[in-house]
Design a protein around this motif. Sequence first.
Motif, PDB file in Angstrom:
ATOM      1  N   ALA A  15      -1.992  37.647 -20.752  1.00 30.97           N
ATOM      2  CA  ALA A  15      -3.176  38.346 -20.223  1.00 30.97           C
ATOM      3  C   ALA A  15      -4.429  37.907 -20.972  1.00 30.97           C
ATOM      4  O   ALA A  15      -5.476  37.656 -20.351  1.00 30.97           O
ATOM      5  N   ASP A  16      -4.340  37.786 -22.288  1.00 30.36           N
ATOM      6  CA  ASP A  16      -5.485  37.333 -23.083  1.00 30.36           C
ATOM      7  C   ASP A  16      -5.914  35.928 -22.669  1.00 30.36           C
ATOM      8  O   ASP A  16      -7.110  35.654 -22.532  1.00 30.36           O
ATOM      9  N   ARG A  17      -4.943  35.020 -22.473  1.00 32.67           N
ATOM     10  CA  ARG A  17      -5.268  33.649 -22.055  1.00 32.67           C
ATOM     11  C   ARG A  17      -6.027  33.634 -20.734  1.00 32.67           C
ATOM     12  O   ARG A  17      -6.876  32.778 -20.504  1.00 32.67           O
ATOM     13  N   LEU A  18      -5.706  34.600 -19.878  1.00 33.38           N
ATOM     14  CA  LEU A  18      -6.310  34.642 -18.542  1.00 33.38           C
ATOM     15  C   LEU A  18      -7.534  35.554 -18.464  1.00 33.38           C
ATOM     16  O   LEU A  18      -8.134  35.711 -17.405  1.00 33.38           O
ATOM     17  N   GLY A  19      -7.893  36.175 -19.591  1.00 35.95           N
ATOM     18  CA  GLY A  19      -9.050  37.062 -19.611  1.00 35.95           C
ATOM     19  C   GLY A  19      -8.829  38.371 -18.888  1.00 35.95           C
ATOM     20  O   GLY A  19      -9.774  38.986 -18.389  1.00 35.95           O
ATOM     21  N   ALA A  20      -7.586  38.806 -18.833  1.00 30.31           N
ATOM     22  CA  ALA A  20      -7.237  40.051 -18.134  1.00 30.31           C
ATOM     23  C   ALA A  20      -6.871  41.129 -19.152  1.00 30.31           C
ATOM     24  O   ALA A  20      -6.393  40.835 -20.241  1.00 30.31           O
ATOM     25  N   SER A  21      -7.100  42.359 -18.776  1.00 30.26           N
ATOM     26  CA  SER A  21      -6.634  43.461 -19.619  1.00 30.26           C
ATOM     27  C   SER A  21      -5.263  43.892 -19.113  1.00 30.26           C
ATOM     28  O   SER A  21      -4.946  43.738 -17.927  1.00 30.26           O
ATOM     29  N   LEU A  22      -4.462  44.429 -20.012  1.00 29.79           N
ATOM     30  CA  LEU A  22      -3.085  44.778 -19.688  1.00 29.79           C
ATOM     31  C   LEU A  22      -2.742  46.127 -20.295  1.00 29.79           C
ATOM     32  O   LEU A  22      -2.979  46.361 -21.477  1.00 29.79           O
ATOM     33  N   ASP A  23      -2.220  47.007 -19.479  1.00 25.55           N
ATOM     34  CA  ASP A  23      -1.688  48.286 -19.939  1.00 25.55           C
ATOM     35  C   ASP A  23      -0.178  48.168 -19.768  1.00 25.55           C
ATOM     36  O   ASP A  23       0.326  48.166 -18.650  1.00 25.55           O
ATOM     37  N   PHE A  24       0.536  48.017 -20.860  1.00 31.68           N
ATOM     38  CA  PHE A  24       1.971  47.731 -20.844  1.00 31.68           C
ATOM     39  C   PHE A  24       2.724  49.011 -21.165  1.00 31.68           C
ATOM     40  O   PHE A  24       2.526  49.597 -22.225  1.00 31.68           O
ATOM     41  N   ARG A  25       3.582  49.437 -20.254  1.00 31.38           N
ATOM     42  CA  ARG A  25       4.308  50.699 -20.447  1.00 31.38           C
ATOM     43  C   ARG A  25       5.772  50.529 -20.083  1.00 31.38           C
ATOM     44  O   ARG A  25       6.125  49.681 -19.262  1.00 31.38           O
ATOM     45  N   GLN A  26       6.603  51.406 -20.649  1.00 35.26           N
ATOM     46  CA  GLN A  26       8.025  51.425 -20.333  1.00 35.26           C
ATOM     47  C   GLN A  26       8.512  52.856 -20.409  1.00 35.26           C
ATOM     48  O   GLN A  26       8.136  53.600 -21.308  1.00 35.26           O
ATOM     49  N   SER A  27       9.336  53.229 -19.443  1.00 33.85           N
ATOM     50  CA  SER A  27       9.963  54.545 -19.465  1.00 33.85           C
ATOM     51  C   SER A  27      11.270  54.491 -18.700  1.00 33.85           C
ATOM     52  O   SER A  27      11.402  53.725 -17.734  1.00 33.85           O
TER      53      SER A  27
END
Length: 125
Positions: A15-27
């Motif tokens: 995501a950083d390489r592509l200039g995107a923000s990422l909200d990473f979750r798991q449940s």
Amino acid sequence: TESFPQIEARCRAQADRLGASLDFRQSNHEGELIDWVQAARKDTDGLLINGAGLTYTSIALLDALLAYEKPIIEVHMSNIYKREPFRHHSFISKAATGIVAGLGPLGYELAITAMVQLIEKVRQA
């Protein structure tokens, strides 16, 4: 063989390489996933989801995803079509814009790349 934190780190780096923000979750809790999908309707531009076992069982998760009107990419680390027959039908697929399966952790990075391109296409329209 990669741990969950290692996969998250790969995703964040992509995501950083592509200039995107990422909200990473798991449940592992269906209701929590549904709540997150519903909240994402106002806070995100796209959604990647690996529903794990809920992929094959959760109509409630499908309903939440159908209400999400932005791009959705379904991700599976394994090739679900090489596995047991019950895994060949995904409820999530009905809501998904696209699917990435069978590429292990790399699939998440490819899905992030595809999502960035889908979002760009929506913004240009």
